[in-house]
Write an enzyme that holds these catalytic residues in place. Structure first.
Site, PDB file in Angstrom:
ATOM      1  CG  ASN A  12      45.180  53.044  24.989  1.00 18.83           C
ATOM      2  OD1 ASN A  12      44.127  52.403  25.091  1.00 18.83           O
ATOM      3  ND2 ASN A  12      45.604  53.890  25.921  1.00 18.83           N
ATOM      4  CD1 TRP A  13      42.827  51.010  19.018  1.00 20.83           C
ATOM      5  CD2 TRP A  13      41.124  49.579  18.750  1.00 20.83           C
ATOM      6  NE1 TRP A  13      43.072  50.269  17.883  1.00 20.83           N
ATOM      7  CE2 TRP A  13      42.045  49.381  17.695  1.00 20.83           C
ATOM      8  CE3 TRP A  13      39.979  48.777  18.786  1.00 20.83           C
ATOM      9  CZ2 TRP A  13      41.853  48.422  16.694  1.00 20.83           C
ATOM     10  CZ3 TRP A  13      39.777  47.828  17.800  1.00 20.83           C
ATOM     11  CH2 TRP A  13      40.697  47.649  16.764  1.00 20.83           C
ATOM     12  CE  LYS A  14      44.077  57.024  25.284  1.00 22.04           C
ATOM     13  NZ  LYS A  14      44.420  58.395  25.640  1.00 22.04           N
ATOM     14  CG  HIS A  98      46.692  55.002  29.990  1.00 25.02           C
ATOM     15  ND1 HIS A  98      45.941  56.145  30.182  1.00 25.02           N
ATOM     16  CD2 HIS A  98      47.254  55.105  28.766  1.00 25.02           C
ATOM     17  CE1 HIS A  98      46.055  56.904  29.105  1.00 25.02           C
ATOM     18  NE2 HIS A  98      46.844  56.301  28.231  1.00 25.02           N
ATOM     19  CD  GLU A 100      43.281  58.326  29.046  1.00 21.93           C
ATOM     20  OE1 GLU A 100      42.873  57.223  28.639  1.00 21.93           O
ATOM     21  OE2 GLU A 100      43.792  59.182  28.286  1.00 21.93           O
ATOM     22  CD  GLU A 170      50.852  56.831  27.135  1.00 23.16           C
ATOM     23  OE1 GLU A 170      50.731  56.639  25.933  1.00 23.16           O
ATOM     24  OE2 GLU A 170      49.915  56.716  27.941  1.00 23.16           O
ATOM     25  N   GLY A 176      46.142  63.181  24.348  1.00 21.11           N
ATOM     26  CA  GLY A 176      44.861  63.615  23.800  1.00 21.11           C
ATOM     27  C   GLY A 176      44.736  65.120  23.671  1.00 21.11           C
ATOM     28  CB  SER A 216      49.654  64.455  20.958  1.00 13.81           C
ATOM     29  OG  SER A 216      48.605  64.828  21.847  1.00 13.81           O
ATOM     30  N   GLY A 237      47.137  56.751  21.007  1.00  9.69           N
ATOM     31  CA  GLY A 237      45.712  56.780  21.335  1.00  9.69           C
ATOM     32  C   GLY A 237      44.891  57.189  20.123  1.00  9.69           C
ATOM     33  N   GLY A 238      44.575  58.481  20.039  1.00  9.66           N
ATOM     34  CA  GLY A 238      43.689  58.990  18.992  1.00  9.66           C
ATOM     35  C   GLY A 238      44.049  58.533  17.584  1.00  9.66           C
TER      36      GLY A 238
HETATM   37  P1  PGA Z   1      46.903  60.082  22.466  1.00  5.04           P
HETATM   38  O1  PGA Z   1      46.867  58.999  23.659  1.00  5.04           O
HETATM   39  O2  PGA Z   1      47.765  59.485  21.380  1.00  5.04           O
HETATM   40  O3  PGA Z   1      45.461  60.222  22.045  1.00  5.04           O
HETATM   41  O4  PGA Z   1      47.461  61.327  23.028  1.00  5.04           O
HETATM   42  C1  PGA Z   1      48.022  58.259  23.997  1.00  5.04           C
HETATM   43  C2  PGA Z   1      47.726  57.362  25.160  1.00  5.04           C
HETATM   44  O5  PGA Z   1      47.022  57.775  26.079  1.00  5.04           O
HETATM   45  O6  PGA Z   1      48.190  56.193  25.194  1.00  5.04           O
END
Ligand code: PGA
Length: 255
Positions: A12-14, A98, A100, A170, A176, A216, A237-238
């Site tokens: 997930n590149w956000k 998600h 966010e 999640e 993050g 994470s 994500g990251g």
């Molecule tokens: P993260 O994000 O790996 O940066 O914690 C995961 C996500 O939100 O899908």
């Protein structure tokens, strides 16, 4: 992981990357795909780079996903994107609900449910996210929050529809933050989600649905998380923003 379900790792590149870095990363992943092993891999870039990434992964096993979609098929919905547009540009997956989007953009379970039904109708594979906040975990409400999000987001889904979705657990406090859930904490919620699927539908649906862990996930914690019986992959994500960080997670899922 179980033998029944093929592991699935999605990046997930956000709201990161630009056209050049999207193209370069997608090409690097596509080039490495020969060594993926028995695991499904997808990347979910921002909308403007979907076409760029589609071209870069074309002909490789790397699949394309979007980070959101709108439930209406077309019309006067400024700023929104339809399921048909995602399919047109080569998406197979779409991330829905998600945290966010739930907690920064104000999406409700009802919004997620409308999007989920539209995505299934269109033939997209939805990745439906659920997860508790830290204060909810500390108050002992994790199970209740997950059940409410599960019931609200999946309202009205038939067993046939439910068997086609992917769920991502999640925990909001792990996204993050570098604070990863322990394999035991994650497995407990994954097992609860699988029994919710069994209670609501049946054992076949519960056995078929892949449940990813997200929050994470990194090369050094992926193997222990993915070693749990009900963790079928990762939503990353990251660590999905470079091939060096992402590919070891794919490897951990394959082994
Ligand atoms: P993260 O994000 O790996 O940066 O914690 C995961 C996500 O939100 O899908």
């Amino acid at each position: 992981m179980s033998d029944q379900r093929k592991p699935f790792v999605a990046g997930n590149w956000k709201m990161n990357m630009d056209a050049a870095s999207s193209r370069a990363l997608a090409a690097e992943l596509a080039a490495a795909a020969g060594s993926f092993g028995d695991v499904d891999v997808a990347v979910c870039p921002p909308f403007p780079y979907l076409a760029v990434v589609a071209e870069a992964v074309n002909g490789s096993p790397v699949e394309l996903g979007a980070q959101n979609v709108y439930h209406e098929p077309k019309g006067a919905f400024t700023g929104e994107v339809s399921t048909a547009m995602l399919l047109d540009v080569g998406c197979r997956y779409v991330i829905l609900g998600h945290s966010e989007r739930r907690h920064i953009l104000g999406e409700s379970d009802a919004d997620v449910n409308r999007k989920l039904l539209a995505a299934l109708d269109a033939g997209l594979c939805p990745i439906v996210c659920v997860g508790e906040k830290i204060e909810q975990r500390e108050a002992g409400e994790t199970g209740k929050v997950i059940r409410e999000q599960f019931e609200g987001s999946l309202a009205g889904l038939s067993a046939a529809q439910a068997s086609k979705i992917v769920i991502a657990y999640e925990p909001v406090w792990a996204i993050g933050t570098g604070k990863v859930a322990t394999p035991e904490q994650a497995e407990e919620v994954h097992a609860d989600l699988r029994s919710l699927l069994e209670q609501r539908y049946n054992a076949d649906v519960a056995a078929a649905v892949r449940i990813q862990y997200g929050g994470s996930v990194k090369a050094d914690n992926a193997a222990s998380l993915l070693g749990q019986p009900n963790i079928d992959g990762a939503l990353v994500g990251g660590a999905s923003l470079t091939a060096e960080a992402f590919l070891p997670i794919v490897e951990a899922a394959a082994s």
